[in-house]
Design a protein around this motif. Structure first.
Motif, mmCIF file in Angstrom:
data_model
loop_
_atom_site.group_PDB
_atom_site.id
_atom_site.type_symbol
_atom_site.label_atom_id
_atom_site.label_comp_id
_atom_site.label_asym_id
_atom_site.label_seq_id
_atom_site.Cartn_x
_atom_site.Cartn_y
_atom_site.Cartn_z
ATOM 1 N N ARG A 24 -3.779 11.567 -0.701
ATOM 2 C CA ARG A 24 -4.717 11.124 0.323
ATOM 3 C C ARG A 24 -3.918 10.418 1.417
ATOM 4 O O ARG A 24 -2.816 9.942 1.173
ATOM 5 N N GLN A 25 -4.480 10.347 2.616
ATOM 6 C CA GLN A 25 -3.740 9.773 3.729
ATOM 7 C C GLN A 25 -4.458 8.547 4.281
ATOM 8 O O GLN A 25 -5.639 8.599 4.594
ATOM 9 N N PHE A 26 -3.719 7.453 4.383
ATOM 10 C CA PHE A 26 -4.205 6.251 5.076
ATOM 11 C C PHE A 26 -4.487 6.607 6.530
ATOM 12 O O PHE A 26 -3.646 7.200 7.212
ATOM 13 N N ASN A 180 1.168 3.682 12.669
ATOM 14 C CA ASN A 180 0.251 4.815 12.511
ATOM 15 C C ASN A 180 0.447 5.562 11.195
ATOM 16 O O ASN A 180 -0.246 6.546 10.942
ATOM 17 N N HIS A 181 1.412 5.156 10.396
ATOM 18 C CA HIS A 181 1.685 5.808 9.111
ATOM 19 C C HIS A 181 1.630 7.333 9.274
ATOM 20 O O HIS A 181 0.871 8.038 8.592
ATOM 21 N N CYS A 182 2.459 7.784 10.211
ATOM 22 C CA CYS A 182 2.427 9.167 10.688
ATOM 23 C C CYS A 182 2.646 10.171 9.552
ATOM 24 O O CYS A 182 3.315 9.884 8.554
ATOM 25 N N ALA A 241 0.710 -1.693 5.689
ATOM 26 C CA ALA A 241 -0.701 -1.294 5.518
ATOM 27 C C ALA A 241 -1.399 -2.141 4.455
ATOM 28 O O ALA A 241 -2.325 -1.658 3.810
ATOM 29 N N CYS A 242 -0.957 -3.377 4.287
ATOM 30 C CA CYS A 242 -1.540 -4.280 3.268
ATOM 31 C C CYS A 242 -1.774 -3.505 1.964
ATOM 32 O O CYS A 242 -2.873 -3.513 1.398
ATOM 33 N N THR A 260 -7.330 -3.129 5.178
ATOM 34 C CA THR A 260 -6.237 -4.068 5.450
ATOM 35 C C THR A 260 -6.786 -5.359 6.060
ATOM 36 O O THR A 260 -7.933 -5.423 6.493
ATOM 37 N N ARG A 261 -5.942 -6.371 6.125
ATOM 38 C CA ARG A 261 -6.387 -7.669 6.642
ATOM 39 C C ARG A 261 -6.754 -7.579 8.125
ATOM 40 O O ARG A 261 -7.703 -8.221 8.558
ATOM 41 N N CYS A 262 -5.977 -6.820 8.893
ATOM 42 C CA CYS A 262 -6.295 -6.744 10.321
ATOM 43 C C CYS A 262 -7.649 -6.072 10.529
ATOM 44 O O CYS A 262 -8.391 -6.421 11.461
ATOM 45 N N MET A 263 -7.984 -5.109 9.677
ATOM 46 C CA MET A 263 -9.289 -4.456 9.790
ATOM 47 C C MET A 263 -10.390 -5.449 9.410
ATOM 48 O O MET A 263 -11.384 -5.616 10.125
#
Lengths: 422, 115
Positions: A24-26, A180-182, A241-242, A260-263
């Motif tokens: 799966r992709q973040f 962006n966890h490309c 990405a926490c 994540t925390r920023c979200m």
């Protein structure tokens, strides 16, 4: 150079390694229309990770003003100029968008940072077109906006009215950014020690601190400049990405993946993050009831940041509707006009999905949409608007309901001083 | 911001470039913020406070350019639609014995796990 499928560009492209995709992709969607640059996300990142010796600089989220700002300064203008110099006049999109052909934004005919490197850089070990920002470009995350001065000689006090903050005499907007966890990370491609890896379970890109020797090739290569060298540890760091939260190992999570925390800290409710399923070729597998899939592939209101760079970033943005379109097309690709049109005139389902933002800290894996009766009909700035008492229900990774949002009739609370008035 | 005027050869000085913009962009930006925050359930006083705070530069800049009356009109337009309804969010029932059921996590427990 091996060929990989970049669905955002609508074609195959050269990449340093053969394609490998996670289970799966973040991925995340940021709604720029809502961002007021309160910097709560920035502070959440900082306060979460910079609490111990050696962690002083574990701080990766930022919000910058566009078109003037940038962290480091002018990161996007610089890499776009380098690409233009490598392939003058040819950095263009062609072919109309066609979801049937796997080209949701059309086809990009210009060169990516990998292809431009192959043709213009020597020696062969130079794998990615990029540059190393000088220290001065890192020294002010929000240059001229982050340190409004108080009176001369007056310490620890901001100017009382803030009137010394800079005035932008034209359009601008705020661009919140994390890694962006490309899918095709430039940092990973450039690392000579193979210290950077993409996790097979969730696609989060990490730097192995034991392997890193601080060569800074990743800093040079990442076009978004989200790999950062730290002088105190002599290694390079990047957003993680926490991942304890995404794994569901945070004690608050009950084993469920959390955002994540920023979200989670976003008071403007601009952010939604999730994990999306992938096909064998790295494109998104159809998952109609996943809110991120809906926003990116069905409603098509969320677009990748600078897709032409070629890394297939997994951060998507709902473009700001007031910004001139040529600038937005450069930043988000040819899908901008359609995205803004749909966002400004949302249908029932889009309006419902937009209500999923920031209602829970747990990752939403699926939603259901139940239609209700009409509650309002009117116009807004010349456009017809109809509202319904629809319900949107969010479900977590275990299939259980997280929350539901419905529309209610207005509730008027009488002011306290008129509590007994008729 | 620096206290003093910059030195002529200071490489950190930003060079202002006029970016072509639409005359309507300030109004559209104000409308976007008004719509978004009205959708989130903000009332008239709260939305106008956002515009009046100089620390929210985007909204404040729109106020400076459009004026109080015009911004209030834009906000009232938004509230005329999005203020007609309000959203109710209902959390799913908490499972017995879950972390959420036990109440807020104390920071000591969180730090202990990280160590």
């Amino acid at each position: 150079m091996p060929q990989v499928n970049n669905w955002q560009l609508g074609r195959d492209m050269g990449y340093v390694y053969d394609a490998k995709y996670p289970a799966r992709q973040f991925a995340f969607v940021f709604n720029i229309n809502r961002c007021i640059a309160c910097q709560t996300c920035t502070m959440a990142c900082k306060s979460t990770w910079t609490f111990s010796k050696g962690q002083e600089h574990m701080w990766w989220a930022n919000v910058e003003s566009k078109p003037y700002g940038g962290y480091p300064q002018s990161w996007d203008a610089k890499i776009l100029r380098m690409l233009e110099e490598a392939n003058p006049g040819e950095q263009r999109w062609s072919e109309p968008a066609s979801a049937d052909n796997g080209q949701p934004y059309g086809q990009y005919d210009g060169q990516t940072i990998f292809e431009a490197a192959e043709q213009t850089l020597t020696p062969d070990s130079a794998r990615v077109l990029g540059y190393l920002p000088p220290d001065e470009e890192w020294n002010s995350p929000n240059i001229y906006e982050d340190n409004p001065v108080g009176g001369r000689g007056v310490r620890d006090r901001l100017h009382e009215t803030g009137e010394q903050l800079p005035i932008h005499n034209t359009w601008f907007f705020y661009l919140a950014r994390i890694c962006n966890h490309c899918s095709y990370p430039a940092c990973l491609a450039a690392c000579p020690r193979k210290a950077i890896y993409k996790r097979p379970e969730d696609g989060i890109v990490l730097i192995d601190q034991e392997q890193c020797r601080g060569y800074r090739k990743c800093v040079e290569a990442c076009p978004y400049k989200k790999a950062m060298y730290r002088g105190n540890t002599r290694t390079t760091e990047k957003c993680i990405a926490c991942y304890p939260r995404v794994e569901g190992t945070d004690p608050e999570s009950d084993g469920q993946p959390m955002e994540t925390r920023c979200m989670a800290s976003c008071i403007g409710q601009i952010r939604m993050q999730g994990l999306v399923q992938l096909n064998d070729d790295g494109s998104w597998a159809e998952d109609r009831q996943n809110p991120l899939y809906y926003l990116v592939h069905v409603a098509k209101v969320a677009l990748p940041l600078y897709p032409q760079l070629g890394t297939q970033p997994n951060g998507y943005y709902i473009p700001p509707r007031w910004v001139p379109r040529p600038y937005l097309r450069q930043m988000f690709g040819p899908g901008v006009d359609e995205a803004i049109e749909r966002y400004v005139n949302p249908d029932r389902e889009l309006l419902a999905v937009l209500q999923l933002f920031r209602r829970s800290n747990k990752i939403i894996f699926r939603y259901e949409f139940e239609e209700g009766p009409q509650v309002y009909e009117g116009t807004l700035r010349g456009r017809p608007v109809t509202l319904y008492n629809d319900t949107v229900i969010a479900f977590g990774s275990d299939g259980n309901e997280l929350f539901r949002t419905t529309v209610e009739e207005p509730l008027h609370v009488r002011p306290e001083q008129h509590a007994n008035s008729i | 911001m620096p206290y003093d005027e910059p030195e002529p050869d200071d490489p950190q000085v930003l060079v202002g470039v006029t970016v072509p913009g639409d005359a309507e962009s300030a109004r559209e930006m104000a409308a976007a913020f008004a719509d978004e925050f009205a959708r989130m359930g903000f009332g008239r006083r709260q939305i106008l406070a956002l515009f009046r705070s100089p620390r929210y530069a985007g909204a404040h800049d729109a106020l400076a350019r459009l004026g109080d009356v015009e911004v209030a009109r834009v906000v009232d337009e938004s509230l005329g639609v999005w203020g007609q309804v309000r959203l109710a969010v209902e959390d799913a029932p908490t499972a017995p014995g879950s972390a959420a059921d036990a109440g807020p996590v104390d920071s000591g427990r969180f730090l202990k796990v990280l160590k």
